[in-house]
Design a protein around this motif. Structure first.
Motif, PDB file in Angstrom:
ATOM      1  N   GLU A   1       0.852  -1.185   0.000  1.00  0.00           N
ATOM      2  CA  GLU A   1       0.000   0.000   0.000  1.00  0.00           C
ATOM      3  C   GLU A   1       0.891   1.238   0.000  1.00  0.00           C
ATOM      4  O   GLU A   1       1.877   1.304   0.747  1.00  0.00           O
ATOM      5  CB  GLU A   1      -0.908   0.017   1.222  1.00  0.00           C
ATOM      6  CG  GLU A   1      -1.792   1.248   1.289  1.00  0.00           C
ATOM      7  CD  GLU A   1      -2.580   1.362   2.589  1.00  0.00           C
ATOM      8  OE1 GLU A   1      -3.365   2.316   2.710  1.00  0.00           O
ATOM      9  OE2 GLU A   1      -2.398   0.500   3.474  1.00  0.00           O
ATOM     10  N   VAL A   2       0.547   2.226  -0.818  1.00  0.00           N
ATOM     11  CA  VAL A   2       1.269   3.495  -0.824  1.00  0.00           C
ATOM     12  C   VAL A   2       0.712   4.341   0.316  1.00  0.00           C
ATOM     13  O   VAL A   2      -0.446   4.787   0.264  1.00  0.00           O
ATOM     14  CB  VAL A   2       1.110   4.219  -2.171  1.00  0.00           C
ATOM     15  CG1 VAL A   2       1.828   5.570  -2.134  1.00  0.00           C
ATOM     16  CG2 VAL A   2       1.657   3.370  -3.305  1.00  0.00           C
ATOM     17  N   ILE A   3       1.546   4.580   1.360  1.00  0.00           N
ATOM     18  CA  ILE A   3       1.057   5.295   2.544  1.00  0.00           C
ATOM     19  C   ILE A   3       1.584   6.732   2.615  1.00  0.00           C
ATOM     20  O   ILE A   3       1.150   7.506   3.469  1.00  0.00           O
ATOM     21  CB  ILE A   3       1.412   4.533   3.835  1.00  0.00           C
ATOM     22  CG1 ILE A   3       2.928   4.417   3.999  1.00  0.00           C
ATOM     23  CG2 ILE A   3       0.751   3.158   3.850  1.00  0.00           C
ATOM     24  CD1 ILE A   3       3.341   3.886   5.369  1.00  0.00           C
ATOM     25  N   ALA A   4       2.543   7.065   1.763  1.00  0.00           N
ATOM     26  CA  ALA A   4       3.033   8.446   1.694  1.00  0.00           C
ATOM     27  C   ALA A   4       3.535   8.693   0.278  1.00  0.00           C
ATOM     28  O   ALA A   4       4.058   7.780  -0.378  1.00  0.00           O
ATOM     29  CB  ALA A   4       4.143   8.679   2.710  1.00  0.00           C
ATOM     30  N   GLU A   5       3.381   9.951  -0.202  1.00  0.00           N
ATOM     31  CA  GLU A   5       3.761  10.222  -1.592  1.00  0.00           C
ATOM     32  C   GLU A   5       4.054  11.711  -1.777  1.00  0.00           C
ATOM     33  O   GLU A   5       3.390  12.566  -1.182  1.00  0.00           O
ATOM     34  CB  GLU A   5       2.608   9.807  -2.523  1.00  0.00           C
ATOM     35  CG  GLU A   5       2.840  10.110  -3.995  1.00  0.00           C
ATOM     36  CD  GLU A   5       1.573   9.900  -4.816  1.00  0.00           C
ATOM     37  OE1 GLU A   5       1.589   9.044  -5.709  1.00  0.00           O
ATOM     38  OE2 GLU A   5       0.570  10.605  -4.556  1.00  0.00           O
ATOM     39  N   ILE A   6       5.072  11.991  -2.583  1.00  0.00           N
ATOM     40  CA  ILE A   6       5.312  13.341  -3.084  1.00  0.00           C
ATOM     41  C   ILE A   6       5.664  13.208  -4.554  1.00  0.00           C
ATOM     42  O   ILE A   6       6.388  12.286  -4.946  1.00  0.00           O
ATOM     43  CB  ILE A   6       6.417  14.077  -2.289  1.00  0.00           C
ATOM     44  CG1 ILE A   6       6.536  15.515  -2.775  1.00  0.00           C
ATOM     45  CG2 ILE A   6       7.750  13.348  -2.381  1.00  0.00           C
ATOM     46  CD1 ILE A   6       7.402  16.389  -1.868  1.00  0.00           C
ATOM     47  N   LYS A   7       5.137  14.131  -5.405  1.00  0.00           N
ATOM     48  CA  LYS A   7       5.272  13.918  -6.847  1.00  0.00           C
ATOM     49  C   LYS A   7       5.215  15.258  -7.582  1.00  0.00           C
ATOM     50  O   LYS A   7       4.816  16.292  -7.018  1.00  0.00           O
ATOM     51  CB  LYS A   7       4.148  13.010  -7.350  1.00  0.00           C
ATOM     52  CG  LYS A   7       2.779  13.633  -7.150  1.00  0.00           C
ATOM     53  CD  LYS A   7       1.656  12.758  -7.618  1.00  0.00           C
ATOM     54  CE  LYS A   7       0.318  13.452  -7.472  1.00  0.00           C
ATOM     55  NZ  LYS A   7       0.206  14.688  -8.271  1.00  0.00           N
ATOM     56  N   GLU A   8       5.579  15.181  -8.862  1.00  0.00           N
ATOM     57  CA  GLU A   8       5.398  16.323  -9.740  1.00  0.00           C
ATOM     58  C   GLU A   8       3.908  16.485 -10.056  1.00  0.00           C
ATOM     59  O   GLU A   8       3.146  15.506 -10.069  1.00  0.00           O
ATOM     60  CB  GLU A   8       6.188  16.121 -11.038  1.00  0.00           C
ATOM     61  CG  GLU A   8       7.702  16.095 -10.855  1.00  0.00           C
ATOM     62  CD  GLU A   8       8.239  17.402 -10.300  1.00  0.00           C
ATOM     63  OE1 GLU A   8       7.834  18.485 -10.797  1.00  0.00           O
ATOM     64  OE2 GLU A   8       9.051  17.349  -9.349  1.00  0.00           O
ATOM     65  N   GLU A   9       3.491  17.719 -10.316  1.00  0.00           N
ATOM     66  CA  GLU A   9       2.063  18.008 -10.494  1.00  0.00           C
ATOM     67  C   GLU A   9       1.444  17.256 -11.666  1.00  0.00           C
ATOM     68  O   GLU A   9       0.256  16.929 -11.645  1.00  0.00           O
ATOM     69  CB  GLU A   9       1.856  19.515 -10.697  1.00  0.00           C
ATOM     70  CG  GLU A   9       2.106  20.320  -9.429  1.00  0.00           C
ATOM     71  CD  GLU A   9       1.798  21.798  -9.637  1.00  0.00           C
ATOM     72  OE1 GLU A   9       1.344  22.165 -10.749  1.00  0.00           O
ATOM     73  OE2 GLU A   9       2.024  22.574  -8.698  1.00  0.00           O
ATOM     74  N   ASP A  10       2.219  17.003 -12.710  1.00  0.00           N
ATOM     75  CA  ASP A  10       1.643  16.370 -13.897  1.00  0.00           C
ATOM     76  C   ASP A  10       1.532  14.853 -13.778  1.00  0.00           C
ATOM     77  O   ASP A  10       1.149  14.176 -14.731  1.00  0.00           O
ATOM     78  CB  ASP A  10       2.456  16.733 -15.141  1.00  0.00           C
ATOM     79  CG  ASP A  10       3.906  16.248 -15.030  1.00  0.00           C
ATOM     80  OD1 ASP A  10       4.339  15.945 -13.892  1.00  0.00           O
ATOM     81  OD2 ASP A  10       4.593  16.188 -16.065  1.00  0.00           O
ATOM     82  N   MET A  11       1.866  14.300 -12.629  1.00  0.00           N
ATOM     83  CA  MET A  11       1.754  12.846 -12.416  1.00  0.00           C
ATOM     84  C   MET A  11       0.542  12.568 -11.531  1.00  0.00           C
ATOM     85  O   MET A  11       0.296  13.286 -10.558  1.00  0.00           O
ATOM     86  CB  MET A  11       3.024  12.285 -11.757  1.00  0.00           C
ATOM     87  CG  MET A  11       4.286  12.520 -12.583  1.00  0.00           C
ATOM     88  SD  MET A  11       5.735  11.715 -11.874  1.00  0.00           S
ATOM     89  CE  MET A  11       5.454  10.012 -12.355  1.00  0.00           C
ATOM     90  N   GLY A  12      -0.200  11.526 -11.882  1.00  0.00           N
ATOM     91  CA  GLY A  12      -1.360  11.156 -11.076  1.00  0.00           C
ATOM     92  C   GLY A  12      -0.946  10.633  -9.704  1.00  0.00           C
ATOM     93  O   GLY A  12       0.148  10.118  -9.523  1.00  0.00           O
ATOM     94  N   SER A  13      -1.846  10.749  -8.748  1.00  0.00           N
ATOM     95  CA  SER A  13      -1.537  10.310  -7.384  1.00  0.00           C
ATOM     96  C   SER A  13      -1.840   8.827  -7.202  1.00  0.00           C
ATOM     97  O   SER A  13      -2.888   8.332  -7.623  1.00  0.00           O
ATOM     98  CB  SER A  13      -2.358  11.123  -6.378  1.00  0.00           C
ATOM     99  OG  SER A  13      -2.126  10.638  -5.075  1.00  0.00           O
ATOM    100  N   TRP A  14      -0.931   8.136  -6.546  1.00  0.00           N
ATOM    101  CA  TRP A  14      -1.125   6.723  -6.202  1.00  0.00           C
ATOM    102  C   TRP A  14      -1.278   6.533  -4.697  1.00  0.00           C
ATOM    103  O   TRP A  14      -1.285   5.415  -4.212  1.00  0.00           O
ATOM    104  CB  TRP A  14       0.068   5.893  -6.711  1.00  0.00           C
ATOM    105  CG  TRP A  14       0.124   5.812  -8.210  1.00  0.00           C
ATOM    106  CD1 TRP A  14      -0.794   6.288  -9.096  1.00  0.00           C
ATOM    107  CD2 TRP A  14       1.162   5.211  -8.985  1.00  0.00           C
ATOM    108  NE1 TRP A  14      -0.408   6.021 -10.385  1.00  0.00           N
ATOM    109  CE2 TRP A  14       0.803   5.353 -10.356  1.00  0.00           C
ATOM    110  CE3 TRP A  14       2.346   4.576  -8.691  1.00  0.00           C
ATOM    111  CZ2 TRP A  14       1.593   4.885 -11.394  1.00  0.00           C
ATOM    112  CZ3 TRP A  14       3.131   4.102  -9.729  1.00  0.00           C
ATOM    113  CH2 TRP A  14       2.763   4.260 -11.065  1.00  0.00           C
ATOM    114  N   LEU A  15      -1.371   7.615  -3.972  1.00  0.00           N
ATOM    115  CA  LEU A  15      -1.490   7.542  -2.515  1.00  0.00           C
ATOM    116  C   LEU A  15      -2.752   6.770  -2.127  1.00  0.00           C
ATOM    117  O   LEU A  15      -3.840   7.032  -2.641  1.00  0.00           O
ATOM    118  CB  LEU A  15      -1.554   8.959  -1.928  1.00  0.00           C
ATOM    119  CG  LEU A  15      -1.594   9.071  -0.397  1.00  0.00           C
ATOM    120  CD1 LEU A  15      -0.328   8.509   0.226  1.00  0.00           C
ATOM    121  CD2 LEU A  15      -1.791  10.529   0.028  1.00  0.00           C
TER     122      LEU A  15
END
Length: 737
Positions: free
Chosen positions: A176-190
């Motif tokens: 399970e993805v429990i924390a995430e930081i990403k570029e704005e143009d990428m969808g969230s998998w959190l």
């Protein structure tokens, strides 16, 4: 010879989890791998991209001395490094006017060398400042969530990946993805879940060994190692420890389907177990050199340490609370004789020691439910299931998957933790189901499909959010719950043992008092019963001597019958008193007894010649001596020999034999006769009091053999019988005092 292409055969849905990624036989393209014979430093295997980096073709390097590549001076330094047993220390070398970092390690008989171009290295001050900042951020985190968020931010800042996630495994290795930081143009998998097959067992094992794994470019062309088989052992080269190791084609396609160009994965290890990963994705190719990977290794180790502290702090807090409750339960059990009542009705209940919805105690064939539990009938069925489990502690969060009928009460008991205290003593804790909607990164049932074009498996293509409602599954049991249950089990066992000891002591006191009373009763019996019996014997004697002639024939028969009954009563009183004395005698006066002499005395006492003139008695010469109480041994032999004489007396040629023989390393004595034998149904009862298998044909009280058995038991021995009705009997015995 084993070829990589032959092992483990064509990948299919059954064996994809066994893909031999440690002997994949190829490397990534951002460096060159060499295999060297450590005995003579001859190059025996080379990555086919050597020309690109070294300016020398791979085949021109084969069978050459490593010195031809490194030069004399660098080779001397490398040999010194090997001799100092610091083989894992990276070494900077120049080849073809290019600076490389050379990393060495042993793999079986092979010496593996990885060469990667060396980039500009940040100053040690910058590296120290980075790690200090990381440590301060981790120390400032007040919870696991804050810690995970800090780890993703710091990793992204240090290494520049487009997406950084904390990926946590559950009990079944789903992630399970429990924390995430990403570029704005990428969808969230959190918050998305991924099935265990996405990171199979062999990959997880490699993460435990080598914590950081970099895939520089998912669109790279794998570089073959030539030859593919090591000449040193004729086996595929194990390159599991190599940072250059190529990637499974299935995993490469998996990353491509996720629109990922490069990745980094770092293992989060807690208490020796893979807890999760720091997973980094980049949209395009991205290379991290050795020093950057080491920085990542330090970061994830610091994160793992802080995470361990966070989890341990929470566990210690919970453990202290559970321990306090356990101590109170112990006090309640010590104050209350009824353990079940103490656990279930006191100020503190056993269900408070573990987070649960209810529980039940099974003791003394009765149930004591507390809180929300299944019905009694359902508990009985569950108990039968638990009894079949091999261990004393059983736990599950999905009972209906193991016991389908439990689906009927999943609302109260989807989760079960049970501890077995002893036979027919169990404690249960129950957790209700938690109906939850789980969001998967793609349908978890679409794990892989057969790719006809590539003639191999391909991973699923869709990673769109796929929701699934899960029922019949409770909140997970923690390891601390199991530890608490085990600790409570020990406490209950100790209390029950102490209570049993008190009961045994009280019972022992009662038995001693009863024993004394029985002794007094025996003495009273001796006095009170003997007097009237002797008085009756005197009256019958006078009647016989003075008035026999006045009686009719029938009267004389009745008189004789009365005298016989009186004599039997007298014998019965003697035998009862003797049996009672044996049961309540305090000890034995042990001495060495001459068995032949003792049997001679018994034969005189029985008066064989006068009472049994037709019987032939055979006594084995030089019978072994016995150790024991002489008076009791006399009774023992007297009863056995007298029975043999009596029950063979009606035979045409009555015969009695006394002897000894060796049986299973023991001296075993026997008394044999050719008399009436013992009926089959009486064999097990013959040594009990008042048990006779001969009716009224022969005189007797039915206590003689019970006395024999009691004497032998007091001498720590055993007695048994071999007999066939109408064909005689053999009584065997031994004593081991």
């Amino acid at each position: 010879m084993t070829h990589i292409s032959e092992y483990p055969g064509k990948l299919n849905l059954d064996n994809c989890a066994r893909e031999p990624i440690h002997i994949i036989g190829k490397t990534q393209a951002h460096g060159v791998l060499l295999s060297v014979d450590p005995e003579n430093f001859k190059i025996i295997q080379v990555g086919e991209n050597a020309t690109q980096f070294f300016g020398k073709t791979f085949d021109s390097l084969l069978e050459k001395d490593l010195t031809s590549l490194l030069g004399e001076e660098q080779m001397t330094g490398f040999v010194e490094l090997l001799n100092s047993e610091e083989i894992s220390v990276p070494r900077e070398v120049f080849i073809n006017n290019t600076k490389f970092l050379m990393l060495a390690h042993n793999s079986g008989p092979n010496l593996i060398l990885n060469f990667e171009p060396l980039q500009e290295v940040d100053s040690s001050y910058h590296f120290q400042r980075q790690l200090t900042r990381v440590l301060n951020k981790f120390k400032a985190a007040k919870s696991v969530d804050q810690l995970c968020n800090a780890a993703t931010i710091l990793t992204k800042e240090m290494f520049g990946y487009d997406r950084v996630m904390i990926y946590r495994f559950d009990e079944e290795w789903n992630g399970e993805v429990i924390a995430e930081i990403k570029e704005e143009d990428m969808g969230s998998w959190l918050g998305l879940h991924y099935p265990a097959t996405d990171i199979p067992a062999q990959s997880r094992e490699l993460f435990l060994k080598h914590q950081v794994r970099v895939i520089t470019d998912v669109h790279y062309t794998p570089v073959p190692i030539t030859p593919e088989i090591s000449p040193l052992n004729e086996e595929p080269l194990d390159i599991s420890r190599s940072g250059l190791r190529a990637v499974s084609p299935i995993h490469i396609e998996y990353l491509k389907n996720m629109k990922v160009g490069a990745s980094l994965s770092a293992a989060i290890i807690i208490k020796g177990k893979l807890w999760g990963l720091i997973a980094c994705h980049h949209k395009t190719a991205k290379y991290l050199d050795f020093y950057q990977r080491e920085s990542c290794r330090f970061l994830v180790q610091m994160f793992s340490t802080e995470l361990t502290l966070q989890e341990n702090t929470a566990l210690i807090t919970q453990a202290k609370l559970s321990e306090s409750i356990r101590r109170q339960l112990v006090v309640q059990m010590q104050e209350e004789n009824d353990v079940v009542k103490a656990l279930s009705e006191g100020n503190v209940k056993f269900t408070q020691i573990i987070s649960c919805g209810g529980g039940a105690i099974f003791m003394k064939d009765q149930w004591k439910p507390v809180g929300n539990t299944p019905e009694t009938e359902q508990l009985e069925s569950l108990l039968n299931f638990i009894k079949k489990q091999p261990k004393n502690l059983f736990s599950t969060r999905n009972l209906s998957a193991l016991l389908p009928e439990a689906d009927a009460y999943k609302e109260v008991a989807s989760g079960v933790l049970c501890i077995k205290i002893a036979e027919y003593k169990y404690i249960f804790w129950f957790k209700p189901e938690q109906v939850q909607e789980v969001n998967w990164g793609g349908n978890p049932k679409d794990k892989a499909f057969y790719n006809e074009k590539e003639d191999r498996l391909s991973p699923r293509k869709s990673f769109e959010k796929w929701s699934e409602k899960l029922t019949g599954i409770s909140e997970a049991w923690q390891e601390n719950d199991r530890d608490v249950a085990r600790a409570l089990r020990e406490s209950i066992s100790y209390i029950l043992l102490a209570q049993q000891q008190k009961e045994i002591e009280a019972l022992n006191t009662q038995l001693m008092e009863a024993n004394e009373e029985l002794k007094l009763f025996s003495y009273g019996l001796s006095h009170d019963l003997r007097a009237p019996v002797r008085g009756m014997e005197g009256i019958l004697t006078i009647l016989d001597e003075d008035h026999r002639k006045e009686l009719s024939e029938e009267g004389r028969e009745l008189l004789q019958m009365s005298r016989d009954l009186n004599e039997k009563m007298n014998d019965l009183i003697d035998n009862i008193l003797e049996y009672s004395r044996l049961n309540h005698s305090d000890g034995l006066e042990v001495e060495t007894v001459n068995t032949s002499e003792l049997i001679g005395e018994v034969l005189k006492f029985v008066n064989v010649q006068g009472s049994y003139p037709k019987t032939t008695v055979k006594i084995q010469a030089q019978l072994p001596d016995l150790k024991g109480d002489r008076s009791m041994l006399f009774q023992l032999w007297s009863n056995l020999i007298n029975n043999a004489l009596k029950y063979s007396s009606e035979e045409e040629n009555p015969f009695v034999e006394v002897g000894a023989e060796q049986l299973k390393g023991r001296k075993v004595f026997y008394v044999k006769d050719n008399g009436i034998g013992v009926p089959k149904k009486m064999k097990k009862k013959i040594f009990e009091t008042f048990q006779r298998g001969v009716g009224s044909r022969f005189k007797g009280t039915g206590i003689g053999l019970a006395i024999v058995k009691r004497i032998i038991e007091k001498h720590q021995g055993d007695v048994w019988l071999e007999s066939e009705e109408g064909k005689g009997s053999i009584f065997y015995f031994y004593i081991e005092i």
